[in-house]
Design a protein around this motif. Structure first.
Motif, PDB file in Angstrom:
ATOM      1  N   ASN A   1      -6.900   6.404  -3.226  1.00 24.68           N
ATOM      2  CA  ASN A   1      -6.027   5.230  -3.241  1.00 24.68           C
ATOM      3  C   ASN A   1      -6.192   4.431  -1.956  1.00 24.68           C
ATOM      4  O   ASN A   1      -6.282   3.196  -1.983  1.00 24.68           O
ATOM      5  CB  ASN A   1      -4.565   5.661  -3.401  1.00 24.68           C
ATOM      6  CG  ASN A   1      -3.617   4.478  -3.391  1.00 24.68           C
ATOM      7  OD1 ASN A   1      -3.699   3.570  -4.205  1.00 24.68           O
ATOM      8  ND2 ASN A   1      -2.687   4.485  -2.446  1.00 24.68           N
ATOM      9  N   GLY A   2      -6.249   5.136  -0.822  1.00 24.95           N
ATOM     10  CA  GLY A   2      -6.444   4.449   0.450  1.00 24.95           C
ATOM     11  C   GLY A   2      -7.789   3.773   0.535  1.00 24.95           C
ATOM     12  O   GLY A   2      -7.896   2.642   1.026  1.00 24.95           O
ATOM     13  N   ALA A   3      -8.838   4.467   0.052  1.00 28.25           N
ATOM     14  CA  ALA A   3     -10.182   3.886   0.096  1.00 28.25           C
ATOM     15  C   ALA A   3     -10.266   2.641  -0.786  1.00 28.25           C
ATOM     16  O   ALA A   3     -10.876   1.624  -0.402  1.00 28.25           O
ATOM     17  CB  ALA A   3     -11.205   4.928  -0.361  1.00 28.25           C
ATOM     18  N   PHE A   4      -9.644   2.695  -1.961  1.00 29.58           N
ATOM     19  CA  PHE A   4      -9.647   1.546  -2.864  1.00 29.58           C
ATOM     20  C   PHE A   4      -8.910   0.371  -2.245  1.00 29.58           C
ATOM     21  O   PHE A   4      -9.370  -0.776  -2.297  1.00 29.58           O
ATOM     22  CB  PHE A   4      -9.005   1.942  -4.194  1.00 29.58           C
ATOM     23  CG  PHE A   4      -8.803   0.781  -5.135  1.00 29.58           C
ATOM     24  CD1 PHE A   4      -9.862   0.277  -5.876  1.00 29.58           C
ATOM     25  CD2 PHE A   4      -7.550   0.185  -5.270  1.00 29.58           C
ATOM     26  CE1 PHE A   4      -9.676  -0.800  -6.739  1.00 29.58           C
ATOM     27  CE2 PHE A   4      -7.362  -0.890  -6.117  1.00 29.58           C
ATOM     28  CZ  PHE A   4      -8.434  -1.379  -6.856  1.00 29.58           C
ATOM     29  N   PHE A   5      -7.742   0.661  -1.636  1.00 27.49           N
ATOM     30  CA  PHE A   5      -6.944  -0.410  -1.052  1.00 27.49           C
ATOM     31  C   PHE A   5      -7.657  -1.038   0.135  1.00 27.49           C
ATOM     32  O   PHE A   5      -7.630  -2.261   0.324  1.00 27.49           O
ATOM     33  CB  PHE A   5      -5.576   0.140  -0.625  1.00 27.49           C
ATOM     34  CG  PHE A   5      -4.527  -0.923  -0.479  1.00 27.49           C
ATOM     35  CD1 PHE A   5      -3.757  -1.315  -1.566  1.00 27.49           C
ATOM     36  CD2 PHE A   5      -4.311  -1.546   0.740  1.00 27.49           C
ATOM     37  CE1 PHE A   5      -2.789  -2.296  -1.443  1.00 27.49           C
ATOM     38  CE2 PHE A   5      -3.343  -2.528   0.881  1.00 27.49           C
ATOM     39  CZ  PHE A   5      -2.587  -2.910  -0.214  1.00 27.49           C
ATOM     40  N   ARG A   6      -8.313  -0.217   0.956  1.00 36.75           N
ATOM     41  CA  ARG A   6      -9.045  -0.749   2.104  1.00 36.75           C
ATOM     42  C   ARG A   6     -10.219  -1.606   1.658  1.00 36.75           C
ATOM     43  O   ARG A   6     -10.541  -2.610   2.294  1.00 36.75           O
ATOM     44  CB  ARG A   6      -9.536   0.395   2.990  1.00 36.75           C
ATOM     45  CG  ARG A   6      -8.441   1.013   3.843  1.00 36.75           C
ATOM     46  CD  ARG A   6      -8.989   2.170   4.677  1.00 36.75           C
ATOM     47  NE  ARG A   6      -7.987   2.677   5.595  1.00 36.75           N
ATOM     48  CZ  ARG A   6      -7.101   3.596   5.298  1.00 36.75           C
ATOM     49  NH1 ARG A   6      -7.080   4.116   4.062  1.00 36.75           N
ATOM     50  NH2 ARG A   6      -6.220   4.006   6.196  1.00 36.75           N
ATOM     51  N   LYS A   7     -10.860  -1.219   0.561  1.00 37.91           N
ATOM     52  CA  LYS A   7     -11.978  -2.003   0.049  1.00 37.91           C
ATOM     53  C   LYS A   7     -11.499  -3.347  -0.483  1.00 37.91           C
ATOM     54  O   LYS A   7     -12.166  -4.383  -0.304  1.00 37.91           O
ATOM     55  CB  LYS A   7     -12.686  -1.219  -1.066  1.00 37.91           C
ATOM     56  CG  LYS A   7     -13.928  -1.911  -1.602  1.00 37.91           C
ATOM     57  CD  LYS A   7     -14.634  -1.037  -2.641  1.00 37.91           C
ATOM     58  CE  LYS A   7     -15.886  -1.740  -3.167  1.00 37.91           C
ATOM     59  NZ  LYS A   7     -16.579  -0.899  -4.182  1.00 37.91           N
ATOM     60  N   LYS A   8     -10.341  -3.344  -1.131  1.00 39.37           N
ATOM     61  CA  LYS A   8      -9.804  -4.568  -1.703  1.00 39.37           C
ATOM     62  C   LYS A   8      -9.166  -5.455  -0.636  1.00 39.37           C
ATOM     63  O   LYS A   8      -9.230  -6.690  -0.732  1.00 39.37           O
ATOM     64  CB  LYS A   8      -8.766  -4.200  -2.773  1.00 39.37           C
ATOM     65  CG  LYS A   8      -8.297  -5.376  -3.606  1.00 39.37           C
ATOM     66  CD  LYS A   8      -7.384  -4.931  -4.723  1.00 39.37           C
ATOM     67  CE  LYS A   8      -6.918  -6.105  -5.586  1.00 39.37           C
ATOM     68  NZ  LYS A   8      -6.029  -5.656  -6.697  1.00 39.37           N
ATOM     69  N   HIS A   9      -8.539  -4.816   0.379  1.00 42.03           N
ATOM     70  CA  HIS A   9      -7.873  -5.576   1.439  1.00 42.03           C
ATOM     71  C   HIS A   9      -8.333  -5.041   2.806  1.00 42.03           C
ATOM     72  O   HIS A   9      -7.585  -4.316   3.482  1.00 42.03           O
ATOM     73  CB  HIS A   9      -6.342  -5.465   1.318  1.00 42.03           C
ATOM     74  CG  HIS A   9      -5.808  -5.838  -0.029  1.00 42.03           C
ATOM     75  ND1 HIS A   9      -5.723  -7.155  -0.445  1.00 42.03           N
ATOM     76  CD2 HIS A   9      -5.334  -5.078  -1.039  1.00 42.03           C
ATOM     77  CE1 HIS A   9      -5.199  -7.183  -1.663  1.00 42.03           C
ATOM     78  NE2 HIS A   9      -4.960  -5.942  -2.048  1.00 42.03           N
TER      79      HIS A   9
ATOM     80  N   PHE B   1       0.831  -1.207   0.000  1.00 42.04           N
ATOM     81  CA  PHE B   1       0.000   0.000   0.000  1.00 42.04           C
ATOM     82  C   PHE B   1       0.868   1.261   0.000  1.00 42.04           C
ATOM     83  O   PHE B   1       0.636   2.192  -0.778  1.00 42.04           O
ATOM     84  CB  PHE B   1      -0.923   0.022   1.218  1.00 42.04           C
ATOM     85  CG  PHE B   1      -1.532   1.379   1.462  1.00 42.04           C
ATOM     86  CD1 PHE B   1      -2.548   1.846   0.651  1.00 42.04           C
ATOM     87  CD2 PHE B   1      -1.055   2.196   2.483  1.00 42.04           C
ATOM     88  CE1 PHE B   1      -3.100   3.120   0.855  1.00 42.04           C
ATOM     89  CE2 PHE B   1      -1.592   3.461   2.690  1.00 42.04           C
ATOM     90  CZ  PHE B   1      -2.623   3.920   1.875  1.00 42.04           C
ATOM     91  N   PHE B   2       1.866   1.305   0.874  1.00 42.03           N
ATOM     92  CA  PHE B   2       2.682   2.507   0.961  1.00 42.03           C
ATOM     93  C   PHE B   2       3.562   2.699  -0.271  1.00 42.03           C
ATOM     94  O   PHE B   2       3.920   3.831  -0.610  1.00 42.03           O
ATOM     95  CB  PHE B   2       3.514   2.504   2.241  1.00 42.03           C
ATOM     96  CG  PHE B   2       2.716   2.870   3.452  1.00 42.03           C
ATOM     97  CD1 PHE B   2       2.304   4.179   3.655  1.00 42.03           C
ATOM     98  CD2 PHE B   2       2.332   1.909   4.371  1.00 42.03           C
ATOM     99  CE1 PHE B   2       1.543   4.533   4.758  1.00 42.03           C
ATOM    100  CE2 PHE B   2       1.574   2.242   5.479  1.00 42.03           C
ATOM    101  CZ  PHE B   2       1.185   3.561   5.680  1.00 42.03           C
ATOM    102  N   CYS B   3       3.883   1.620  -0.957  1.00 43.03           N
ATOM    103  CA  CYS B   3       4.580   1.743  -2.236  1.00 43.03           C
ATOM    104  C   CYS B   3       3.721   2.520  -3.229  1.00 43.03           C
ATOM    105  O   CYS B   3       4.185   3.472  -3.868  1.00 43.03           O
ATOM    106  CB  CYS B   3       4.919   0.353  -2.781  1.00 43.03           C
ATOM    107  SG  CYS B   3       5.608   0.374  -4.449  1.00 43.03           S
ATOM    108  N   SER B   4       2.443   2.138  -3.357  1.00 44.01           N
ATOM    109  CA  SER B   4       1.536   2.843  -4.274  1.00 44.01           C
ATOM    110  C   SER B   4       1.221   4.244  -3.771  1.00 44.01           C
ATOM    111  O   SER B   4       1.068   5.181  -4.558  1.00 44.01           O
ATOM    112  CB  SER B   4       0.247   2.043  -4.450  1.00 44.01           C
ATOM    113  OG  SER B   4      -0.467   1.939  -3.235  1.00 44.01           O
TER     114      SER B   4
END
Length: 208
Positions: A195-203, A151-154
């Protein structure tokens, strides 16, 4: 097994951050006229902004080495590049702030070069952070929360993209007199949020 000493790397890094702070103090000490202290307030402002930016960069650096114990030669090299860029980056940042607070007359070419220098440093710093996280994500198989490294890479890759956009705008002097290459950094907020919202939804389990 971790083959390199994380403690040696963080100790060296902290020393360089401290050295950068010392350089800023010495620099302001040679430019301040104590007899006309009121007129020197913009110099204190630029020093304060540059100092707290440096502290934020230190906190990002600290967070990385708290999230992973993995260190290899690539991470050491990226860390060296990062520290070199931070040392170099603080002085154009102070110049940029001084040009605003002291209303220093600058031509479009001057502003273009300053924004390009600032943007180039910004790109190198956050490209280094993004690479550090990417390398740790790929190699730190003992880490129980590798997805957070991804996540922090993206997350920091977004910073790189915005910095590149700013450099391009500066190179072509698009809206340079209105500071448009600087205003594009405001896009970091919404882009990082999505980006954070998308990542949290996916993971969903990563940040619990």
């Amino acid at each position: 097994m971790y083959k390199h000493s994380r403690g040696r790397i963080t100790a060296l890094s902290d020393g360089i951050f401290a050295f950068a702070a010392t350089l800023m103090v010495v620099d302001i000490g040679t430019t301040i006229d104590i007899k006309n202290i009121g007129a020197q307030l913009p110099l204190f402002t630029s020093f304060g902004v540059a100092f707290f930016v440096m502290m934020l960069l230190w906190k990002v650096h600290y967070n990385f080495f708290q999230r992973t114990k993995y260190v290899d030669n690539w991470i050491i090299t990226a860390n060296i590049l990062l520290l070199f860029t931070i040392l170099f980056y603080l002085f154009p940042l102070k110049t940029l702030i001084n040009s605003i607070t002291q209303q220093i007359g600058m031509t479009a070419n001057d502003l273009s070069q300053l924004f390009m220098l600032y943007g180039g440093g910004f790109v190198l710093i956050f490209a280094s952070y993004s690479f550090l996280y990417w390398k740790a994500y790929k190699r730190d198989i003992e880490n129980n929360n590798r997805l957070k490294l991804k996540f922090f890479c993206s997350h920091f890759l977004i910073f790189v993209i915005i910095g590149i956009v700013s450099v391009i705008l500066s190179a072509f002097q698009l809206g340079i007199n209105f500071g448009f290459p600087g205003f594009v950094y405001a896009l970091l907020g919404p882009l990082c949020y999505f980006n954070g919202a998308f990542f949290r939804k996916k993971h969903p389990s990563v940040f619990t």
